[in-house]
Design a protein around this motif. Structure first.
Motif, mmCIF file in Angstrom:
data_model
loop_
_atom_site.group_PDB
_atom_site.id
_atom_site.type_symbol
_atom_site.label_atom_id
_atom_site.label_comp_id
_atom_site.label_asym_id
_atom_site.label_seq_id
_atom_site.Cartn_x
_atom_site.Cartn_y
_atom_site.Cartn_z
ATOM 1 N N LYS A 1 0.964 -1.162 -0.325
ATOM 2 C CA LYS A 1 -0.033 -0.086 0.056
ATOM 3 C C LYS A 1 0.738 1.300 0.081
ATOM 4 O O LYS A 1 1.891 1.235 0.469
ATOM 5 N N ASP A 2 0.522 2.320 -0.744
ATOM 6 C CA ASP A 2 1.175 3.551 -0.772
ATOM 7 C C ASP A 2 2.302 3.595 -1.844
ATOM 8 O O ASP A 2 3.045 4.675 -1.729
ATOM 9 N N SER A 3 2.644 2.483 -2.288
ATOM 10 C CA SER A 3 3.792 2.244 -3.308
ATOM 11 C C SER A 3 3.346 3.198 -4.434
ATOM 12 O O SER A 3 2.349 3.261 -4.959
ATOM 13 N N GLN A 4 4.452 3.711 -5.146
ATOM 14 C CA GLN A 4 4.361 4.385 -6.362
ATOM 15 C C GLN A 4 4.718 3.529 -7.415
ATOM 16 O O GLN A 4 5.660 2.912 -7.455
ATOM 17 N N VAL A 5 3.892 3.259 -8.454
ATOM 18 C CA VAL A 5 3.958 2.449 -9.664
ATOM 19 C C VAL A 5 4.174 3.058 -10.794
ATOM 20 O O VAL A 5 2.978 4.023 -11.243
ATOM 21 N N PHE A 6 5.038 3.116 -11.505
ATOM 22 C CA PHE A 6 5.505 3.670 -12.880
ATOM 23 C C PHE A 6 4.978 2.452 -13.882
ATOM 24 O O PHE A 6 5.533 1.321 -13.983
ATOM 25 N N VAL A 7 4.237 3.042 -14.880
ATOM 26 C CA VAL A 7 3.980 2.028 -16.096
ATOM 27 C C VAL A 7 4.973 2.245 -17.287
ATOM 28 O O VAL A 7 4.783 3.442 -17.939
ATOM 29 N N ASN A 8 5.565 1.292 -17.731
ATOM 30 C CA ASN A 8 6.597 1.533 -18.763
ATOM 31 C C ASN A 8 5.729 1.214 -20.271
ATOM 32 O O ASN A 8 5.771 0.022 -20.412
ATOM 33 N N VAL A 9 5.117 2.180 -20.760
ATOM 34 C CA VAL A 9 4.270 1.826 -21.786
ATOM 35 C C VAL A 9 5.373 1.801 -23.214
ATOM 36 O O VAL A 9 4.898 1.164 -23.970
ATOM 37 N N TRP A 10 6.644 2.360 -23.109
ATOM 38 C CA TRP A 10 7.554 2.058 -24.183
ATOM 39 C C TRP A 10 7.744 0.562 -24.319
ATOM 40 O O TRP A 10 8.013 0.226 -25.423
ATOM 41 N N ALA A 11 8.181 -0.134 -23.225
ATOM 42 C CA ALA A 11 8.345 -1.489 -22.965
ATOM 43 C C ALA A 11 7.281 -2.420 -23.727
ATOM 44 O O ALA A 11 7.318 -3.383 -24.236
ATOM 45 N N ILE A 12 6.121 -1.825 -23.103
ATOM 46 C CA ILE A 12 4.780 -2.659 -23.447
ATOM 47 C C ILE A 12 4.687 -2.606 -25.093
ATOM 48 O O ILE A 12 4.172 -3.688 -25.455
ATOM 49 N N ALA A 13 4.740 -1.600 -25.563
ATOM 50 C CA ALA A 13 4.424 -1.591 -26.943
ATOM 51 C C ALA A 13 5.832 -2.269 -27.738
ATOM 52 O O ALA A 13 5.235 -2.697 -29.149
ATOM 53 N N ARG A 14 6.610 -2.565 -27.373
ATOM 54 C CA ARG A 14 7.816 -3.331 -28.033
ATOM 55 C C ARG A 14 7.822 -4.954 -27.543
ATOM 56 O O ARG A 14 8.793 -5.321 -27.900
ATOM 57 N N ASP A 15 6.796 -5.349 -26.801
ATOM 58 C CA ASP A 15 6.709 -6.578 -26.396
ATOM 59 C C ASP A 15 6.350 -7.335 -27.518
ATOM 60 O O ASP A 15 5.239 -7.381 -28.120
#
Length: 289
Positions: A178-192
């Motif tokens: 709880k209260d963790s900050q989460v960054f979403v790596n959309v660059w990596a998702i699109a290149r998967d």
């Protein structure tokens, strides 16, 4: 204005020790929040007087038939401070991201002449006037596909603004407290490669019969984020990018300098507030008849 926006965005996205150790958040050891607030205050000062003047004028006998976005916000009951902060969000959202996306799109099209020719043919069929207008954009599906593919390969914000976990949860066998900050790596998702076929190739055709859009409902394609933190300037940015790119292609022939071949074009990226080209695009325009 652009320099102020860039300073503000860099301060917002700079690594902050308070994010790693929340117990120190009240101390502001690096002074990042204070400096960012000063930038926001300077930006708000640019249009604060205009907002106050418009509100006072509307309160008097003067009535104008010309209405704009500011009038709509005033009619909706927003305070001066709320309106000013909305403008900050909009300008910050479409500043570097719009110009960098057009640059990336033009670079990809120069590397892929077949795609460039298809856009030219589409523009020739659908645009009868001297200038491309917003009304023309709805009839340019291949242009839209090229922009979508550009945003897939080169998302303006490769790491979405952080989300905070409101409770303990587990995602893909990883425990997120709880209260963790989460960054979403959309660059990596699109290149998967498990998500996208030939992910490193520029293939606008993949979007021609696809339901994927910019609204953040499909998690494999999130160039503007999703949910409540989706980019506030998305509608403005989409229109500006499509209109700007269409106009550049419709009015000019573009070529690379000297004897450079399209395959030699440097497509390396420079990570920053927005995903910029490491080497800025240098091209030669020639007016089309």
């Amino acid at each position: 204005m652009s320099g102020l926006v860039r300073d503000m965005m860099e301060l917002w996205t700079a690594p902050n020790i308070s994010d790693l150790f929340p117990i120190l958040s009240g101390l502001g050891l690096q002074g990042l929040r204070k400096k960012a607030d000063e930038c926001v205050k300077k930006m708000c000062g640019i249009w604060d007087s205009t907002i106050k003047e418009r509100r006072e004028r509307r309160g008097g006998d003067h009535q104008s038939n010309h209405r704009d976005f500011l009038d709509a916000l005033l009619d909706s009951g927003f305070s001066d401070e709320q309106i000013s902060l909305i403008f900050v969000e909009l300008f910050a959202a479409v500043s570097d991201s719009t110009t960098s996306t057009v640059e990336w799109a033009l670079a990809e099209l120069l590397k892929n002449p077949e795609a460039m020719n298809k856009i030219r043919e589409e523009l020739a069929q659908q645009v009868s006037e001297d200038f491309v207008t917003e009304e023309n954009l709805a009839n340019l599906p291949y242009l839209y596909a090229c922009v979508k593919e550009t945003l897939r390969l080169h998302p303006p914000a490769p790491l979405l603004l952080p989300h905070r976990a409101i409770e303990d949860c587990e995602v893909m066998k990883y425990t997120i407290p709880k209260d963790s900050q989460v960054f979403v790596n959309v660059w990596a998702i699109a290149r998967d490669p498990t998500i996208c076929e030939k992910p490193l190739s520029f293939k606008p055709e993949r979007f021609l019969n696809s339901s994927l859009d910019y609204k953040g409902y499909d998690f494999q394609y999130l160039p503007f984020g999703s949910g409540r933190k989706i980019c506030a300037g998305m509608p403005m940015a989409i229109t500006q990018v499509h209109l700007g790119l269409a106009s550049l292609i419709h009015h000019f022939e573009w070529s690379l300098p000297d004897t450079m071949k399209p395959q030699e074009l440097d497509m390396n990226e420079k990570f920053g507030v927005t995903l910029l080209k490491l080497q800025p695009l240098v091209v030669i325009p020639k007016a089309r008849k």
